[in-house]
Design a protein around this motif. Structure first.
Motif, short mmCIF file in Angstrom:
data_model
loop_
_atom_site.label_atom_id
_atom_site.label_comp_id
_atom_site.label_asym_id
_atom_site.label_seq_id
_atom_site.Cartn_x
_atom_site.Cartn_y
_atom_site.Cartn_z
N LEU A 213 0.83 -1.22 0.00
CA LEU A 213 0.00 0.00 0.00
C LEU A 213 0.86 1.27 0.00
O LEU A 213 0.40 2.35 0.40
N TYR A 214 2.10 1.14 -0.43
CA TYR A 214 3.03 2.27 -0.42
C TYR A 214 2.41 3.52 -1.05
O TYR A 214 1.79 3.45 -2.12
N ARG A 215 2.57 4.67 -0.39
CA ARG A 215 2.03 5.93 -0.88
C ARG A 215 3.17 6.91 -1.16
O ARG A 215 3.67 7.55 -0.22
N PRO A 216 3.54 7.07 -2.42
CA PRO A 216 4.62 8.02 -2.72
C PRO A 216 4.25 9.44 -2.27
O PRO A 216 5.13 10.23 -1.90
N GLY A 217 2.96 9.73 -2.24
CA GLY A 217 2.53 11.08 -1.86
C GLY A 217 2.84 11.45 -0.42
O GLY A 217 2.79 12.62 -0.04
N LEU A 218 3.15 10.45 0.39
CA LEU A 218 3.47 10.74 1.79
C LEU A 218 4.98 10.70 2.06
O LEU A 218 5.42 10.66 3.19
N ARG A 219 5.75 10.72 0.96
CA ARG A 219 7.20 10.62 1.12
C ARG A 219 7.77 11.75 1.98
O ARG A 219 8.71 11.56 2.72
N ASN A 220 7.16 12.93 1.86
CA ASN A 220 7.66 14.07 2.64
C ASN A 220 6.87 14.28 3.92
O ASN A 220 6.81 15.37 4.46
N GLY A 221 6.26 13.24 4.39
CA GLY A 221 5.51 13.35 5.64
C GLY A 221 4.12 13.92 5.41
O GLY A 221 3.71 14.20 4.28
N HIS A 222 3.39 14.07 6.50
CA HIS A 222 2.02 14.55 6.45
C HIS A 222 1.81 15.36 7.72
O HIS A 222 2.28 14.97 8.79
N GLU A 223 1.15 16.48 7.60
CA GLU A 223 1.07 17.36 8.77
C GLU A 223 0.37 16.71 9.97
O GLU A 223 0.62 17.05 11.12
N ASN A 224 -0.50 15.73 9.72
CA ASN A 224 -1.18 15.08 10.83
C ASN A 224 -0.45 13.83 11.35
O ASN A 224 -0.92 13.19 12.28
N ASP A 225 0.67 13.47 10.71
CA ASP A 225 1.43 12.31 11.17
C ASP A 225 2.36 12.72 12.30
O ASP A 225 3.58 12.74 12.15
N GLY A 226 1.78 13.08 13.41
CA GLY A 226 2.56 13.49 14.57
C GLY A 226 1.64 13.63 15.75
O GLY A 226 0.43 13.47 15.63
N SER A 227 2.23 13.93 16.89
CA SER A 227 1.45 13.94 18.13
C SER A 227 1.25 15.37 18.62
O SER A 227 1.90 16.30 18.16
N VAL A 228 0.31 15.54 19.54
CA VAL A 228 0.26 16.74 20.36
C VAL A 228 0.48 16.29 21.81
O VAL A 228 0.50 15.10 22.09
N TYR A 229 0.62 17.26 22.69
CA TYR A 229 1.02 16.94 24.06
C TYR A 229 0.09 15.91 24.72
O TYR A 229 0.55 14.89 25.24
N HIS A 230 -1.21 16.16 24.67
CA HIS A 230 -2.12 15.25 25.36
C HIS A 230 -2.31 13.93 24.62
O HIS A 230 -2.61 12.91 25.25
N SER A 231 -2.15 13.91 23.31
CA SER A 231 -2.26 12.62 22.61
C SER A 231 -1.13 11.69 23.03
O SER A 231 -1.29 10.48 23.12
N ASP A 232 0.03 12.27 23.31
CA ASP A 232 1.14 11.45 23.80
C ASP A 232 0.86 10.90 25.20
O ASP A 232 1.31 9.80 25.54
N LEU A 233 0.11 11.65 26.00
CA LEU A 233 -0.24 11.14 27.33
C LEU A 233 -1.28 10.02 27.23
O LEU A 233 -1.22 9.04 27.98
N PHE A 234 -2.24 10.17 26.32
CA PHE A 234 -3.18 9.07 26.11
C PHE A 234 -2.43 7.80 25.70
O PHE A 234 -2.75 6.70 26.17
N ALA A 235 -1.44 7.96 24.84
CA ALA A 235 -0.68 6.79 24.40
C ALA A 235 0.02 6.10 25.57
O ALA A 235 0.15 4.88 25.60
N MET A 236 0.46 6.90 26.55
CA MET A 236 1.15 6.31 27.70
C MET A 236 0.22 5.41 28.54
O MET A 236 0.69 4.52 29.25
#
Lengths: 386, 386, 386
Positions: free
Chosen positions: A146-169
């Motif tokens: 399912l490789y997506r060449p369009g995401l080669r340079n990342g995606h603005e939503n492919d990351g965390s915010v402070y509280h989402s990282d706490l939920f992950a913990m």
């Protein structure tokens, strides 16, 4: 019956790992938390039913479907493979695609498990090979397809915010705490259960120290990276799985845990970017680092431990064959499954909508300044008027 | 004593459902999370003490108060009815009003339970009738008495934000996982416990699939609604309660779960708005959909199952009488309780302050731009100076 | 072996208190959540290994290291002292300083425990004295040594935001629920376990009511303070610890719980500000109110209960000596440890960087307007380029 009372407690621990552990571990993405914990619930609830059916296929009894706490634990196990693979393609697949993956992956898992346990007679009590390595390489093969060449340079939503990282913990810590239950759940005797509990306990404790130290060493200014802490601290539980019920001793378990913590952190830091840029494998959660490499390490530790006669009636050549079988089934099965998932009408999201709940969920608008966030009443009204 | 060891594990599972499950399930409101989890703790801690006292009233032994793990489980059960009713009036009542509700509701619950179990001799191991239907219709009757015309057009705080919905999922998932413990906790024999565990497990797994499918079908563009997922996925646990220890088989349990998931989701979508606009019942959490209708379904399933002789010494006419008793006590008791709660001096919040923690809690100000959020030091200072 | 099955369940409950309970309880600070739950995991994983080693030092068996569920519970206990002290210095110390504190504190804890249990023969099943009072006064002595005049007027990050307070409630509720397991874990007989469970259960339930009432009484307009609810509701578990396995009856337990809830809330309100301004003790989490005073209360309750012959073979003078020993070791040990931690090269953060994760963690930037929050891809790229 006493046994089944203890088994029920262990089953609930595994259940918590599957539904809270995996579910919240994946909520680290800033706009994909609904899907992480919600689709996790959907896949696991579907998977455990299919997993029970598969078990009954291999272990028939007069054509009737049978259920027991033991089989419910095994059903959760088969579900775990799907949730591991889910991590590799997180944010880039539709619920329908994922249900198809669950269907195929659990079928292939149950085939491989039959080969490993019944035909090869290998030992894998904590399932480093049959769940972790299998689930990871299956997911990576799907991700490759399912490789997506369009995401080669990342995606603005492919990351965390402070509280989402706490939920992950929340997910991380529940996985970490109950891993001894996971690795000991299907051990043969109470003595072996106790060994599996303590080995896993030591491996995980040592792994935490290794993961923190490595993360601090490879990051700028000695800072810790939350991605490493959320994941690599668990690698010790994966890697000690195969050997969990063997007499490797606390020190042996800690050596495995330390190696897993180091390998896993280094993988997040150096391998995952290369996998995306060179191999076309975009591994959202880095399952290769948490389940893939530590699973391989666990399989190899099992080969060495059986060569050193750390368990009766377990032999290195059988272990090696089981490892090869698990990787083989995973890569071939994953590739085929990825091809099936690629068929256009399963609703795969376009690149710009990846890592975004709002494609599949009603998401509350958060325009706090204007107080315009959608209320329940608006909600129902707008829907019934429509 | 072995029994009591198992019972303690089950008690802790039920405890988690009461304090984490109910507490966090209700944190979905954007500005009412402190009250949801905090007042939940207050009501439950008060309720379990009152519930133990009520049990001792009915089951005296030489005038001394007795306690056991079994009675602690039952105390948690009596508390559950209050927390269900709390959901119906969430955001619109003061802590004092709610404590009065707890006092009256647990008293009436214990009366109804005595009628159902001791006098009628009906079977309700997972308490679809005596807890879920009772708690829901009690709460709806209270909500009817406390009807607020001023909220007819909704309230800006009666809705969720992204992270409040994730907090609510903590509650959902813990409730979902431990429901088999709830439904099997007071089963008569270890065999019946095992049946109750597996029936509940199958009903819940099937219910998840039904809830997701129905939510996707009734929403625009096939999107999922978080309210449905947070609640309707649990309806299978409610509905299978009465039949949990009966020989309905996995397939029977799954049929009940599927029906519950569908009914519950449709209720949220179509009934709740009508209840508010036509009947004057403003049901904040939609307890009618999660506990009311699935509880009725469970009661009726029990009538059918006993008619089909799925349990020894259980009879459909007794089941029907128990269902009628539970609804009757709930509606009458809830109406009277609602009238008592309406007495002006209990500090009921005005319409504009509904769904807002800041009436009852010190809430940190979040003016991040100006860095003005209240610090601990300010906090103490301003208070001691005042 | 049955015993070890029950023990494993209790061990997991204690484990949840250590890793989820303490970890999330401390996430109330708005910008220090990563450190709270992350450093909590690091300290606990390190501490339990060191704690096991210390136990083996005192209870040798042929020079071999031994492990059992019982010893794993004790290792978690020794870790708890460190996590309590961590609360006193939260936000003002580096991970290296804290690891040094863990090393020294567990060593001194194990020395004091040896004195209390083996030499004095005192009774402290729920460890009001040896864990709670010890951990609190140790931490306060460390905090005194590390006094920061620059924080006399508070710090803008020394406070909560709305969702950080909700994360903290996860910790509070898990601690509250599983405290009966903590206080009964090492009770001698199953009967004493049951007594310890029910005493703790009653003390905690009564304590909740006292804490809510007191918080409402001392705050403006009768509002509740989240700091009180998060902490003082747990004081009943601390204070009933020493007496947990004594025949104090439900009423005795509830009296202890009510007193603890009142004292603890008043401490947060009136004492903590004075400690900071008059004594130079900046107690971030208010451990003096949750563990210090309730621990003293527990020790004194133990003296009274043994004077009233509520437990066989337990004597008030021994209890008094145990309390004195625990406070003494804590104050002297904490002062020495604080001096060691003050040595400049452990990386203690400067005043302006206190209560801020970004000194020790990669923290996602949250500039939502510009969509500039750091993505995983950026992340890896920037690091490998550097």
């Amino acid at each position: 019956l006493q046994r089944s009372h203890h088994e029920y407690g262990v089953f609930q621990d595994v259940h918590v790992m599957i539904f809270i552990g995996f579910g919240f571990l994946m909520t680290f993405l800033k706009r994909y938390g609904f899907s992480s914990v919600g689709i996790n619930l959907l896949l696991a609830a579907f998977g455990l039913q299919w997993g029970l059916l598969m078990q009954n296929l291999w272990h028939m009894s007069n054509g009737k479907i049978k259920v027991s706490i033991y089989r419910m634990i095994n059903a959760d196990f088969s579900t775990a493979t799907v949730l591991i693979s889910f991590g590799a393609v997180l944010g880039k697949t539709s619920p329908v695609q994922l249900l198809i993956m669950a269907l195929l992956e659990i079928t292939i898992f149950s085939l491989n498990e039959h080969v490993v346990v019944e035909i090869l007679g290998a030992s894998d009590v904590g399932a480093s090979m049959t769940i972790h390595a299998f689930g990871a390489y299956f997911g990576l093969a799907v991700a490759r397809m399912l490789y997506r060449p369009g995401l080669r340079n990342g995606h603005e939503n492919d990351g965390s915010v402070y509280h989402s990282d706490l939920f992950a913990m929340i997910g991380t810590v529940f996985l970490w705490m109950f891993w001894p239950s996971f690795n000991s759940a299907i051990a043969g005797t109470p003595e072996q259960q106790l060994i599996a509990i303590t080995n896993t306990y030591f491996s995980l404790a040592a792994c935490v120290l290794a993961a923190y130290a490595t993360s601090s060493l490879v990051e700028e200014k000695g800072r810790l990276d939350m991605v490493h802490i959320q994941n690599a601290t668990l690698a010790g539980g994966v890697a000690v799985g195969t050997c969990a019920d063997m007499n490797i001793g606390p020190f042996g378990a800690m050596v495995i845990g330390v190696m897993a913590g180091i390998i896993s952190t280094l993988g997040f830091k150096f391998l995952t970017p290369k996998f995306a840029s060179k191999l076309g494998i975009q591994d959202t959660c880095g399952v290769h680092n948490l389940h893939g490499m530590p699973g391989l390490l666990g399989g190899m530790a099992g080969i060495i431990a059986t060569a050193l006669h750390k368990k009766e009636n377990a032999f290195p050549q059988k272990q090696a064959a089981a490892l090869a079988s698990s990787i083989g089934f995973a890569l071939v099965g994953g590739a085929i499954t990825g091809l099936v998932m690629k068929i256009p009408f399963w609703g795969q999201p376009p690149d710009q909508n990846c890592f975004d709940d709002s494609v599949y969920w009603e998401v509350p608008e958060e325009d706090e300044e204007n107080g315009e966030s959608m209320t329940h009443a608006d909600h129902s009204k707008s829907k019934t008027e429509a």
